[in-house]
Design a protein around this motif. Sequence first.
Motif, PDB file in Angstrom:
ATOM      1  N   PRO A  72       8.650  -3.836   4.656  1.00  0.00           N
ATOM      2  CA  PRO A  72       8.432  -3.291   3.593  1.00  0.00           C
ATOM      3  C   PRO A  72       9.335  -3.245   2.324  1.00  0.00           C
ATOM      4  O   PRO A  72       9.148  -3.360   1.147  1.00  0.00           O
ATOM      5  N   SER A  73      10.604  -3.422   2.752  1.00  0.00           N
ATOM      6  CA  SER A  73      11.675  -3.302   1.608  1.00  0.00           C
ATOM      7  C   SER A  73      11.797  -4.479   1.033  1.00  0.00           C
ATOM      8  O   SER A  73      12.111  -4.818  -0.289  1.00  0.00           O
ATOM      9  N   SER A  74      11.399  -5.677   1.738  1.00  0.00           N
ATOM     10  CA  SER A  74      11.516  -6.955   1.181  1.00  0.00           C
ATOM     11  C   SER A  74      10.182  -7.323   0.498  1.00  0.00           C
ATOM     12  O   SER A  74      10.439  -7.801  -0.640  1.00  0.00           O
ATOM     13  N   VAL A  75       9.218  -6.813   1.099  1.00  0.00           N
ATOM     14  CA  VAL A  75       7.798  -6.819   0.057  1.00  0.00           C
ATOM     15  C   VAL A  75       8.091  -5.978  -1.177  1.00  0.00           C
ATOM     16  O   VAL A  75       7.755  -6.468  -2.348  1.00  0.00           O
ATOM     17  N   ARG A  76       8.514  -4.883  -1.153  1.00  0.00           N
ATOM     18  CA  ARG A  76       8.738  -4.150  -2.402  1.00  0.00           C
ATOM     19  C   ARG A  76       9.643  -4.996  -3.457  1.00  0.00           C
ATOM     20  O   ARG A  76       9.471  -4.890  -4.716  1.00  0.00           O
ATOM     21  N   ALA A  77      10.745  -5.604  -3.011  1.00  0.00           N
ATOM     22  CA  ALA A  77      11.419  -6.415  -3.858  1.00  0.00           C
ATOM     23  C   ALA A  77      10.721  -7.513  -4.571  1.00  0.00           C
ATOM     24  O   ALA A  77      11.215  -8.018  -5.510  1.00  0.00           O
ATOM     25  N   LEU A  78      10.125  -8.135  -3.729  1.00  0.00           N
ATOM     26  CA  LEU A  78       9.260  -9.439  -4.137  1.00  0.00           C
ATOM     27  C   LEU A  78       8.190  -8.860  -5.404  1.00  0.00           C
ATOM     28  O   LEU A  78       7.986  -9.372  -6.176  1.00  0.00           O
ATOM     29  N   ILE A  79       7.497  -7.683  -4.888  1.00  0.00           N
ATOM     30  CA  ILE A  79       6.568  -7.369  -5.920  1.00  0.00           C
ATOM     31  C   ILE A  79       7.262  -6.721  -7.272  1.00  0.00           C
ATOM     32  O   ILE A  79       6.733  -7.300  -8.327  1.00  0.00           O
ATOM     33  N   MET A  80       8.399  -6.230  -7.029  1.00  0.00           N
ATOM     34  CA  MET A  80       9.360  -5.905  -8.266  1.00  0.00           C
ATOM     35  C   MET A  80       9.589  -7.201  -9.202  1.00  0.00           C
ATOM     36  O   MET A  80       9.584  -7.193 -10.382  1.00  0.00           O
ATOM     37  N   ALA A  81      10.087  -8.222  -8.285  1.00  0.00           N
ATOM     38  CA  ALA A  81      10.608  -9.415  -8.960  1.00  0.00           C
ATOM     39  C   ALA A  81       9.381  -9.934  -9.668  1.00  0.00           C
ATOM     40  O   ALA A  81       9.569 -10.555 -10.926  1.00  0.00           O
ATOM     41  N   THR A  82       8.249 -10.110  -9.105  1.00  0.00           N
ATOM     42  CA  THR A  82       7.013 -10.700  -9.783  1.00  0.00           C
ATOM     43  C   THR A  82       6.823  -9.946 -10.885  1.00  0.00           C
ATOM     44  O   THR A  82       6.412 -10.700 -12.088  1.00  0.00           O
ATOM     45  N   VAL A  83       6.838  -8.624 -10.939  1.00  0.00           N
ATOM     46  CA  VAL A  83       6.219  -7.683 -12.082  1.00  0.00           C
ATOM     47  C   VAL A  83       7.318  -8.070 -13.262  1.00  0.00           C
ATOM     48  O   VAL A  83       6.820  -8.326 -14.322  1.00  0.00           O
ATOM     49  N   VAL A  84       8.433  -8.098 -12.949  1.00  0.00           N
ATOM     50  CA  VAL A  84       9.737  -8.265 -13.970  1.00  0.00           C
ATOM     51  C   VAL A  84       9.527  -9.586 -14.474  1.00  0.00           C
ATOM     52  O   VAL A  84       9.708  -9.842 -15.781  1.00  0.00           O
ATOM     53  N   ASP A  95      10.667  -2.845 -17.487  1.00  0.00           N
ATOM     54  CA  ASP A  95      10.863  -1.650 -16.938  1.00  0.00           C
ATOM     55  C   ASP A  95      10.571  -1.522 -15.515  1.00  0.00           C
ATOM     56  O   ASP A  95       9.680  -1.543 -14.821  1.00  0.00           O
ATOM     57  N   PHE A  96      11.927  -1.290 -14.936  1.00  0.00           N
ATOM     58  CA  PHE A  96      12.177  -1.352 -13.512  1.00  0.00           C
ATOM     59  C   PHE A  96      11.355  -0.039 -12.790  1.00  0.00           C
ATOM     60  O   PHE A  96      11.022  -0.483 -11.531  1.00  0.00           O
ATOM     61  N   LEU A  97      11.494   1.022 -13.341  1.00  0.00           N
ATOM     62  CA  LEU A  97      10.733   2.150 -12.777  1.00  0.00           C
ATOM     63  C   LEU A  97       9.192   1.802 -12.601  1.00  0.00           C
ATOM     64  O   LEU A  97       8.685   2.188 -11.780  1.00  0.00           O
ATOM     65  N   SER A  98       8.696   1.133 -13.808  1.00  0.00           N
ATOM     66  CA  SER A  98       7.246   0.687 -13.587  1.00  0.00           C
ATOM     67  C   SER A  98       7.123  -0.296 -12.495  1.00  0.00           C
ATOM     68  O   SER A  98       6.038  -0.163 -11.603  1.00  0.00           O
ATOM     69  N   SER A  99       8.035  -1.239 -12.361  1.00  0.00           N
ATOM     70  CA  SER A  99       7.788  -2.056 -11.341  1.00  0.00           C
ATOM     71  C   SER A  99       7.798  -1.518  -9.815  1.00  0.00           C
ATOM     72  O   SER A  99       7.262  -1.957  -8.927  1.00  0.00           O
ATOM     73  N   ALA A 101       6.872   1.559  -9.277  1.00  0.00           N
ATOM     74  CA  ALA A 101       5.621   2.294  -9.196  1.00  0.00           C
ATOM     75  C   ALA A 101       4.672   1.390  -8.571  1.00  0.00           C
ATOM     76  O   ALA A 101       3.667   1.800  -7.690  1.00  0.00           O
ATOM     77  N   ILE A 102       4.518   0.016  -9.379  1.00  0.00           N
ATOM     78  CA  ILE A 102       3.607  -0.815  -8.979  1.00  0.00           C
ATOM     79  C   ILE A 102       3.671  -1.139  -7.495  1.00  0.00           C
ATOM     80  O   ILE A 102       2.706  -1.569  -6.738  1.00  0.00           O
ATOM     81  N   ALA A 103       4.876  -1.470  -7.083  1.00  0.00           N
ATOM     82  CA  ALA A 103       5.319  -2.036  -5.793  1.00  0.00           C
ATOM     83  C   ALA A 103       4.909  -0.984  -4.777  1.00  0.00           C
ATOM     84  O   ALA A 103       4.358  -1.231  -3.668  1.00  0.00           O
ATOM     85  N   PHE A 104       5.119   0.291  -5.035  1.00  0.00           N
ATOM     86  CA  PHE A 104       4.940   1.612  -4.281  1.00  0.00           C
ATOM     87  C   PHE A 104       3.302   1.517  -3.946  1.00  0.00           C
ATOM     88  O   PHE A 104       2.818   1.733  -2.840  1.00  0.00           O
ATOM     89  N   PHE A 105       2.378   1.277  -5.021  1.00  0.00           N
ATOM     90  CA  PHE A 105       1.205   1.329  -5.000  1.00  0.00           C
ATOM     91  C   PHE A 105       0.528   0.277  -4.075  1.00  0.00           C
ATOM     92  O   PHE A 105      -0.595   0.392  -3.416  1.00  0.00           O
ATOM     93  N   VAL A 106       0.942  -1.041  -4.457  1.00  0.00           N
ATOM     94  CA  VAL A 106       0.586  -1.920  -3.720  1.00  0.00           C
ATOM     95  C   VAL A 106       0.893  -2.064  -2.280  1.00  0.00           C
ATOM     96  O   VAL A 106      -0.235  -2.389  -1.222  1.00  0.00           O
ATOM     97  N   ILE A 107       2.029  -1.558  -1.655  1.00  0.00           N
ATOM     98  CA  ILE A 107       2.277  -1.452  -0.399  1.00  0.00           C
ATOM     99  C   ILE A 107       1.355  -0.502   0.203  1.00  0.00           C
ATOM    100  O   ILE A 107       1.096  -0.570   1.257  1.00  0.00           O
ATOM    101  N   LEU A 108       1.209   0.687  -0.355  1.00  0.00           N
ATOM    102  CA  LEU A 108       0.436   1.828   0.272  1.00  0.00           C
ATOM    103  C   LEU A 108      -1.096   1.235   0.197  1.00  0.00           C
ATOM    104  O   LEU A 108      -1.687   1.892   1.162  1.00  0.00           O
ATOM    105  N   CYS A 109      -1.378   0.640  -0.423  1.00  0.00           N
ATOM    106  CA  CYS A 109      -2.940  -0.230  -0.418  1.00  0.00           C
ATOM    107  C   CYS A 109      -2.991  -0.926   0.657  1.00  0.00           C
ATOM    108  O   CYS A 109      -3.882  -0.971   1.319  1.00  0.00           O
TER     109      CYS A 109
END
Length: 206
Positions: A72-84, A95-99, A101-109
């Motif tokens: 999860p921690s690596s996927v979170r960072a990957l999603i954040m990097a993609t969004v940024v 907007d790192f806080l938005s990234s 939130a998006i990472a959190f939403f995707v991981i929980l999905c």
Amino acid sequence: LTLGDTSHIQDRVSVYRAAGIAHVFAVSGLHVGLFVAMFAFVASKLKLKRLSRMLFILVPAAFYCFVCGFRPSSVRALIMATVVLLSSEIGFKRDFLSSIAIAFFVILCIEPFNLFDVGTQLSFLAVTGICSLTPVFKRGAKPIGKLADPLSVTLSATLGTLPVLVDMSGYMSIISVFANLIFVPPHSLPIKSKTDSSPSDISSDQ
């Protein structure tokens, strides 16, 4: 350290955990951030176009997450990097806080039960604390010079994860802030040096 393999230090894990530095030995956003920063630096030197640049940066990072089991921690960072990266390419403000939130939403999905996983909680709380509190601490820590950055990041991550750590272990490690000041900066220096070399690159969190 690269793959988060702690099998050779199992007899000392409790000591590292008590000191608050066990996260250094786990696959985290710091590891993914290193991959992203290195390939972003190379991409800037090769002067790749937008789509080629994104693929050049994100494909190796995704492969690294695959090798590490998509923790999860690596996927979170990957999603954040993609969004940024996407935000930068299409002209939106980063907007790192938005990234987060998006990472959190995707991981929980993908896996809703990650909400109750301690590793996931610590990962998101740490990076949220860093993004939210580091600027505040940096303003107050300016008089101490070069120590301001690592101290601010460490304090922010510590405060962000404090509720879960206390609930999980039943105690608060007083020396964790100082231990992290010693152990974390050497692991993040490569990221800082790469991102400082190219202003357009992105960095990660711990």
